[in-house]
Design a protein around this motif. Structure first.
Motif: not given
Length: 970
Positions: A559-560, A572-582
């Motif tokens: 999920h973004n 149950d759980r989200w993997q946070l992901h987006r184009t820009e680096d965390f």
């Protein structure tokens, strides 16, 4: 009057063209004459220092390559299709085609032929009875004055023209070259070199960079360093031109001098397939040369470390291994064109190639990332570059992996596992200290071998201590053939098919639920399809399958966090992901916080994928990775938090190469994973000589991880038995010495993160709990003031001791105060101080020295900054020098208070009488100017301005050095 432009007549245009042709003919006359007096066209030169490329096929589109005289090169084919229309004219044309041009060329042909034959027969040109034109003259005129080339008249579409296949061997490298020219910048052209097997199937291809046309001929070249498998038998050249925009229509393109080049092949390798060594292991580098036509006597090899430092350079002689003709005689292709000699005679190649090798036993190396490289000249221009990389692992004593970090191994999706691949994967992950791995699990349940291979991979990984997360992504290739409409890389499209899910995914989950607890839908970058309402039934079906076959299974999806999901699916759980680096701050902001819109409160997973190699230097990338891994290990996180490196084989990520061998970010991740295992990040030591620093510890172990913008030496007490090494595993020297403040350690920190072990956690926590509450002291001479120090006791027992302030340039004497603070409480310590009459009104560094009582007394000090002066008044000084050697000192006094005040000011000048002035009833701003003669004598001296507030004991002191002085305007 402006002269009138007159358009040229047809006769004038033809005359101009003839003049150009004549100029070309005259230009090459010298060449013909020189050729007739020499035994060879090519001059001899020493080429022992070069790897020469050889032309094995060439097309100049002359008469020899157009035997049918139909304007189309023999053996070439044209591709057609929706974007490759048939109506675009493609044909062989000549630069010279008018009657006048051809007559001029024929006159020169006769003249040059008589000169050449006359020279051979020792006759004058007019005495020669010419029976035929020498072939060299015909070839030269065709290539120069006539210049036939392949012309494409673009008209809104693209073209693609392919040469006949050329037979090759697998002991050499190949590249193609071509000349292009054109008129419109709305089009681009490129050339490709396709590699085929013995049945004519394309294995892979390489291409040149796209190039816009130019009015003059420019050369395009493909890459020659592309590796290939042993089943490659033929190559084909592809000429391509296409519009860059939909509005591009008409243009002319010309292609000429098409050639396939063969160059020797060098293979550089180390003696371990894993490319991973331990300190002390012997390392041998081997370079093998094949397809060498001229013997290469030696090769220069260089060794660099991760910091770019040159470790060693050697010159190694090749050892000749064999001599054999390397042509595949059994190749099958009825249209294949045999390799020909560069002179274009078409005769079979009779030259023999040789094999050779050289070896280099490397010196003993420290831990780190290394690169072996070599560079050799290829032909008259260009270079041949080759490199190999490996790592030397440190003996850092860390045996555990941090369970908060894992890898998302996307590239495993491309192939089915086998025992050898699985074994290498297990060894690689364990050596890299990877605690968790996301791997694809969707196998073809109808193929028993596939089922066994996938389940074996999971079993062996988890037996090796690597927890597996099963990724339900696109189905295997064997199933895609049954569902041809599926996009190969789209998990969403695959899961949308209920037949595919029920019939082929359910058997997979039935087996995997016995082995795996966590299942992720799609890869990390697939953030959109899960929240699409049409997948709700599929997600529910997968949830039911997981619940049916596994007691405690969890469903994860990507999920973004910047996009709101409506509706929110049951995950149950989200993997946070987006184009820009965390960033580090991003991770700290969300750690330990579940998705509030979901019924589940499991903390999300995050990304610590290294930032892009093409945009950042290696030290910045390593520091950023360390900071983000430390953020994940902070006390705000939970043990259920996991951060992932997505696709470690990506070139921009730089953790592994395409074969799974380590790259430059491999050791930094490995070191940080081992250093953080079982420890919590409790924060930074404030007001420390350390710059970026983090305290990580458990109940019985403490470490500090620190780095600086530039190298600096630090000295402070960290613990009784301190050791340190950097993120590459290299030992950092630590010196311990007794000082007036007690035992202290001295070490140098720099841009590479350093892990300091053996840290006294209690002292470090005391440091973190000390805070100077008063950051300013009033410059009141002879008056005692109190500084307030806040002290937090992190221990379960009462903390007692003394604190002393050391600031000889500010206070009359060093004062000491005793303290006693209850367990886990915070108290305030009052330190009496008295400001010196000459203390500068500025910010000054001070030291707070603590002595903790107990069975083993501990002394340590911390550095703080203290401002002498208040925010009520300010004095600004400006210096200017005039042409009469006079120094003008301008003092501007500023009063920020509402009530007026007065000052008695003196300017103390070295070896001169003091200057004095008064500033009465200052309410806002007021300036005073001192003019000092013989200013040049005061260069590099220090002026002292002392301003005493009338009626109080407050004294403002300002010191300024006379060095570079602004000139005073006349």
């Amino acid at each position: 009057m402006r002269p009138r432009k007159i358009a040229p007549t047809t006769q004038q245009t033809n005359a101009a063209q003839s003049t150009v042709v004549v100029a070309k003919v005259v230009q090459y006359t010298c060449f013909i004459l020189a050729t007739s007096w020499s035994t060879s066209i090519h001059s001899k030169e020493d080429r022992s220092d070069r790897i020469e490329s050889e032309v094995i096929a060439k097309w100049d589109f002359g008469a020899k390559e157009d035997a049918k005289r139909d304007g189309w090169p023999d053996g070439w084919s044209r591709s057609t299709g929706q974007n490759l229309p048939k109506f675009i004219p493609i044909a062989i044309v000549k630069d010279a085609n008018s009657k006048e041009e051809l007559e001029t060329i024929e006159q020169f042909r006769s003249f040059a032929s008589r000169v050449m034959v006359g020279r051979q027969q020792s006759k004058w040109p007019w005495q020669v009875n010419l029976e035929s034109t020498p072939p060299v003259i015909d070839r030269w005129l065709e290539q120069t004055a006539l210049n036939p080339y392949l012309r494409a008249q673009m008209d809104g579409g693209a073209i693609e023209v392919t040469s006949p296949p050329i037979e090759i061997d697998n002991h050499s490298l190949y590249f193609a070259s071509a000349k292009i020219r054109g008129q419109s910048l709305d089009f681009e052209a490129l050339i490709k070199l396709k590699f085929l097997d013995d049945l004519g199937n394309t294995i892979f291809q390489v291409s040149s960079k796209p190039s816009p046309p130019s009015a003059t001929w420019v050369t395009l070249t493909t890459d020659s360093n592309e590796p290939f498998e042993g089943d490659i038998r033929f190559v084909q050249v592809v000429l391509s031109a296409y519009p860059k925009t939909i509005n591009a229509y008409r243009a002319d393109f010309g292609f000429d001098s098409i050639a396939v080049h063969q160059t020797p092949r060098l293979r550089l390798s180390v003696d371990k397939d894993s490319h991973s060594y331990r300190m002390g292991d012997p390392i041998t580098v081997r370079c093998v040369a094949t397809g060498m036509k001229a013997e290469q006597p030696s090769l220069k090899l260089t060794l660099h470390d991760h910091d770019g430092n040159l470790i060693q350079t050697v010159q190694k002689n090749f050892i000749k291994e064999s001599s054999t003709k390397l042509v595949h005689q059994g190749a099958k292709s009825p249209r294949a064109t045999p390799k020909t000699q560069p002179n274009g005679t078409g005769e079979p190649e009779s030259e023999k190639y040789w094999h050779g090798y050289c070896e280099w036993k490397l010196p003993a190396l420290e831990s780190g990332f290394y690169e072996i490289s070599t560079q050799m000249t290829r032909g008259r221009t260009g270079t041949f570059d080759l490199s190999e990389q490996f790592v030397v692992l440190p003996n850092d004593g860390f045996g555990r992996s941090d369970i908060r970090f894992g890898w998302t191994i996307n590239h495993l999706q491309r192939s089915d596992p086998n025992s050898e691949m699985t074994g290498k994967l297990v060894d690689s992950l364990r050596t890299a200290r990877v605690a968790k791995a996301k791997i694809p699990i969707w196998f073809d349940s109808q193929l028993q071998e596939s089922s066994d291979a996938f389940t074996e991979r999971v079993d062996r990984l988890q037996a090796g201590g690597v927890q597996c997360i099963g990724v339900i992504s696109a189905p295997p290739m064997s199933l895609r053939k049954k569902f041809p409409r599926l996009d190969a890389d789209s998990t969403g499209q695959a899961l949308e098919d209920s037949v595919l899910v029920q019939s082929f995914l359910e058997p997979v989950l039935r087996q995997m639920c016995l082995r795996i607890v966590d299942f992720q839908i799609g890869w990390d970058q697939e953030t959109d399809f899960v929240s699409n309402p049409r997948f709700a039934s599929t997600l529910e079906a997968i949830q039911n399958m997981l619940r049916r076959y596994g007691q405690e299974t969890f469903l994860i999806a990507s999920h973004n966090p910047d996009v709101q999901m409506i509706p929110v699916p049951s995950i149950d759980r989200w993997q946070l992901h987006r184009t820009e680096d965390f960033t580090e701050q991003d991770l700290l902001a969300v750690l330990g916080i579940g998705d509030k819109s979901s019924e589940k409160s499991s903390p999300p997973w995050h990304s610590v994928t290294p930032i892009a190699m093409s945009r950042y230097s290696l030290d910045v990338r390593v520091q950023d990775l360390a900071a983000r891994m430390l953020a994940v290990a902070s006390e705000s996180g939970t043990l259920a938090t996991t951060a992932w490196i997505a696709n470690p084989v990506d070139d921009e990520v730089g953790v592994l190469d395409s074969l799974g061998n380590p790259r430059e970010m491999y050791i930094p991740f490995r070191t940080m994973s081992g250093a953080l295992a079982g420890l919590r990040n409790t924060g930074s030591l404030p007001n420390s000589v350390l710059e970026k620093n983090y305290l990580v510890h458990s109940a019985d172990d403490g470490r500090i991880i620190t780095w600086a913008t530039k190298p600096k030496n630090v000295q402070m007490y960290l613990g009784k038995n301190i050791t340190a090494f950097d993120v590459w595993g290299r030992t950092v020297p630590v010196e311990s010495q007794e000082t007036d403040r007690g035992l202290e350690q001295s070490l140098t920190i720099g841009r590479w993160p350093i892990i300091i072990s053996g840290v006294d956690v209690n002292v470090a926590k005391w440091r973190m709990g000390i805070k100077l509450l008063e950051r300013k002291v009033d410059p009141l001479v002879g008056q005692v003031q109190e500084l307030k120090i806040q002290f937090a006791n992190p221990l379960p027992n009462t903390a007692t001791g003394t604190v002393r302030i050391v600031a000889p340039t500010i206070f009359v004497e060093s004062t000491t105060a005793a303290f006693e603070i209850a367990p886990n409480e915070t108290g305030t310590i009052l330190l009496p101080v008295q400001v010196l009459p000459d203390a500068d009104t500025t910010e000054t560094e001070i030291a707070l020295e603590f002595e903790m009582a107990g069975d083993h007394p501990i002394r340590f000090s911390i550095q703080e900054w203290l401002q002498v002066g208040t925010d009520d008044f300010e004095f600004e000084i400006a210096l200017q020098m005039d042409d009469q050697d006079q120094l003008w000192v301008t003092v501007e006094a500023i009063n920020y208070r509402a009530e007026p005040t007065s000052f008695d000011c003196m300017l103390l000048i070295p070896n001169r009488p003091r200057e004095r002035t008064q500033i009465a009833n200052l309410t806002d701003r007021s300036s005073r100017v001192f003019v000092i003669r013989k200013a040049s004598e005061l260069l590099n001296e220090t002026l002292w301005l002392r301003c005493e507030q009338i009626g109080t004991r407050r004294v403002e002191n300002k010191r300024i050095q006379v060095d570079v002085v602004d000139p005073k305007p006349k």
